[in-house]
Design a protein around this motif. Structure first.
Motif, PDB file in Angstrom:
ATOM      1  N   ASN A  96      35.415  29.594  48.670  1.00  0.00           N
ATOM      2  CA  ASN A  96      36.256  30.138  49.896  1.00  0.00           C
ATOM      3  C   ASN A  96      37.333  30.813  48.233  1.00  0.00           C
ATOM      4  OD1 ASN A  96      36.730  28.498  46.692  1.00  0.00           O
ATOM      5  ND2 ASN A  96      37.204  26.708  48.020  1.00  0.00           N
ATOM      6  N   ASP A  97      36.876  31.614  47.167  1.00  0.00           N
ATOM      7  CA  ASP A  97      37.852  32.869  46.284  1.00  0.00           C
ATOM      8  C   ASP A  97      38.511  33.240  47.669  1.00  0.00           C
ATOM      9  OD1 ASP A  97      38.482  35.018  45.191  1.00  0.00           O
ATOM     10  OD2 ASP A  97      36.742  33.676  43.326  1.00  0.00           O
ATOM     11  N   PRO A  98      39.808  34.130  47.131  1.00  0.00           N
ATOM     12  CA  PRO A  98      40.969  34.923  48.306  1.00  0.00           C
ATOM     13  C   PRO A  98      39.631  36.622  47.737  1.00  0.00           C
ATOM     14  CG  PRO A  98      42.055  33.484  46.597  1.00  0.00           C
ATOM     15  CD  PRO A  98      40.388  33.276  46.468  1.00  0.00           C
ATOM     16  N   ILE A  99      38.904  36.313  46.502  1.00  0.00           N
ATOM     17  CA  ILE A  99      38.344  37.985  47.140  1.00  0.00           C
ATOM     18  C   ILE A  99      37.955  38.317  48.243  1.00  0.00           C
ATOM     19  CG2 ILE A  99      36.510  37.626  45.708  1.00  0.00           C
ATOM     20  CD1 ILE A  99      38.177  40.550  44.946  1.00  0.00           C
ATOM     21  N   TRP A 100      37.346  37.144  49.041  1.00  0.00           N
ATOM     22  CA  TRP A 100      36.396  37.633  50.282  1.00  0.00           C
ATOM     23  C   TRP A 100      36.889  38.534  50.956  1.00  0.00           C
ATOM     24  CZ3 TRP A 100      32.525  38.581  48.116  1.00  0.00           C
ATOM     25  CH2 TRP A 100      31.405  37.917  47.117  1.00  0.00           C
ATOM     26  N   PRO A 132      28.956  31.322  39.206  1.00  0.00           N
ATOM     27  CA  PRO A 132      29.519  32.016  39.441  1.00  0.00           C
ATOM     28  C   PRO A 132      29.880  33.651  38.163  1.00  0.00           C
ATOM     29  CG  PRO A 132      31.000  30.376  40.337  1.00  0.00           C
ATOM     30  CD  PRO A 132      29.609  29.986  39.214  1.00  0.00           C
ATOM     31  N   ASN A 133      30.277  34.750  38.779  1.00  0.00           N
ATOM     32  CA  ASN A 133      30.685  35.675  37.572  1.00  0.00           C
ATOM     33  C   ASN A 133      31.848  36.037  38.026  1.00  0.00           C
ATOM     34  OD1 ASN A 133      29.885  37.688  39.694  1.00  0.00           O
ATOM     35  ND2 ASN A 133      27.712  37.972  38.514  1.00  0.00           N
ATOM     36  N   ASP A 134      32.271  36.618  36.365  1.00  0.00           N
ATOM     37  CA  ASP A 134      33.653  37.335  36.312  1.00  0.00           C
ATOM     38  C   ASP A 134      33.492  38.660  37.198  1.00  0.00           C
ATOM     39  OD1 ASP A 134      33.586  35.902  34.592  1.00  0.00           O
ATOM     40  OD2 ASP A 134      33.636  37.029  33.269  1.00  0.00           O
ATOM     41  N   LEU A 135      35.524  38.658  37.963  1.00  0.00           N
ATOM     42  CA  LEU A 135      35.428  39.574  39.019  1.00  0.00           C
ATOM     43  C   LEU A 135      35.148  40.832  38.041  1.00  0.00           C
ATOM     44  CD1 LEU A 135      38.337  38.291  41.421  1.00  0.00           C
ATOM     45  CD2 LEU A 135      36.393  39.010  42.023  1.00  0.00           C
ATOM     46  N   PRO A 136      35.125  42.356  38.805  1.00  0.00           N
ATOM     47  CA  PRO A 136      35.561  43.740  37.526  1.00  0.00           C
ATOM     48  C   PRO A 136      37.261  43.856  37.583  1.00  0.00           C
ATOM     49  CG  PRO A 136      34.938  44.069  40.122  1.00  0.00           C
ATOM     50  CD  PRO A 136      34.845  42.929  40.227  1.00  0.00           C
ATOM     51  N   LYS A 137      37.347  44.602  36.348  1.00  0.00           N
ATOM     52  CA  LYS A 137      38.417  43.647  36.249  1.00  0.00           C
ATOM     53  C   LYS A 137      39.123  45.077  36.883  1.00  0.00           C
ATOM     54  CE  LYS A 137      37.206  44.220  30.663  1.00  0.00           C
ATOM     55  NZ  LYS A 137      36.758  42.429  30.879  1.00  0.00           N
ATOM     56  N   LYS A 138      39.416  46.062  37.101  1.00  0.00           N
ATOM     57  CA  LYS A 138      39.336  46.983  38.061  1.00  0.00           C
ATOM     58  C   LYS A 138      38.833  47.191  39.654  1.00  0.00           C
ATOM     59  CE  LYS A 138      42.664  50.673  39.121  1.00  0.00           C
ATOM     60  NZ  LYS A 138      42.082  52.332  38.988  1.00  0.00           N
ATOM     61  N   LEU A 139      39.730  46.441  40.300  1.00  0.00           N
ATOM     62  CA  LEU A 139      39.080  46.379  41.856  1.00  0.00           C
ATOM     63  C   LEU A 139      39.073  47.906  42.602  1.00  0.00           C
ATOM     64  CD1 LEU A 139      39.868  42.870  43.244  1.00  0.00           C
ATOM     65  CD2 LEU A 139      37.943  43.671  42.051  1.00  0.00           C
ATOM     66  N   ASN A 140      38.234  48.625  43.430  1.00  0.00           N
ATOM     67  CA  ASN A 140      38.511  49.817  43.819  1.00  0.00           C
ATOM     68  C   ASN A 140      39.284  49.072  45.411  1.00  0.00           C
ATOM     69  OD1 ASN A 140      36.835  51.294  42.641  1.00  0.00           O
ATOM     70  ND2 ASN A 140      34.860  49.934  43.347  1.00  0.00           N
TER      71      ASN A 140
END
Length: 197
Positions: A128-132, A154-162
């Motif tokens: 349910n993470d909004p990143i999806w 879970p692991n960390d999101l990339p620092k900068k999203l493409n």
């Protein structure tokens, strides 16, 4: 029909979602037809506003038909099928979230994967993470990335999203669309035409 191809089940949730997605694709199709009509109309005259010969007009309309009715149509069909399959997977994975609460972004199966998507390979986030809503595959025309459910941490999101293509909805289950209002066929029309989209 491409939406039906993507769904394997016909439960209540699938039927409701399919109706939203079919409405979305129908609306997009109407805007695409409008855009093509405008493009055909624009071919009637040359850059000086003079009426072009019928043969020149006909030849350019044939090229336009190839763009709209072959190249674009093929890409759109594949996108709708893949997005519908992703929606079915999400519904299935949500049902199993007590056992597998996370999703993992998997590497592209394409011969030449996109560099921009490689940043997400191996990303594990809660289902349910909004990143999806932004990056759930397919998240680009011809995207061959995929995802699976997992109980891995879970692991960390990339620092900068493409930058992800804003034309394609990231998660058709939560967004209830496949093609967004950012598509030029919709975005480049008048407010009056876009009013009910």
């Amino acid at each position: 029909d491409a939406i039906d191809v993507g769904f394997e089940n016909n439960g209540d949730q699938e039927q409701t979602l399919k109706q939203f997605l079919k409405q979305n694709v129908s609306i997009y199709s109407a805007f695409k037809a409008h855009a093509k009509s405008k493009d055909v109309s624009d071919l009637l005259t040359d850059e000086n506003g003079e009426l072009r010969s019928f043969n020149d007009f006909k030849n350019d309309v044939k090229k336009l038909d190839e763009t709209y009715d072959t190249n674009h149509l093929n890409a759109e069909y594949k996108l709708v099928v893949r997005s519908s399959r992703s929606a079915q997977q999400m519904i299935n994975y949500q049902a199993d979230a007590d056992l597998y609460p996370n999703l993992e972004y998997m590497p592209s199966r394409a011969g030449t994967p996109r560099e921009a998507h490689k940043k997400y390979y191996g990303l594990i986030r809660p289902i349910n993470d909004p990143i999806w809503n932004k990056i759930l595959p397919p998240n680009g025309w011809g995207c061959s990335c995929w995802f699976q459910n997992t109980d891995a941490e879970p692991n960390d999101l990339p620092k900068k999203l493409n930058n992800i293509d804003p034309i394609i909805a990231g998660n058709p289950v939560t967004e209830k669309v496949i093609i967004t209002k950012e598509h030029p066929a919709i975005k480049n029309t008048t407010k009056a035409l876009r009013k009910n989209t």
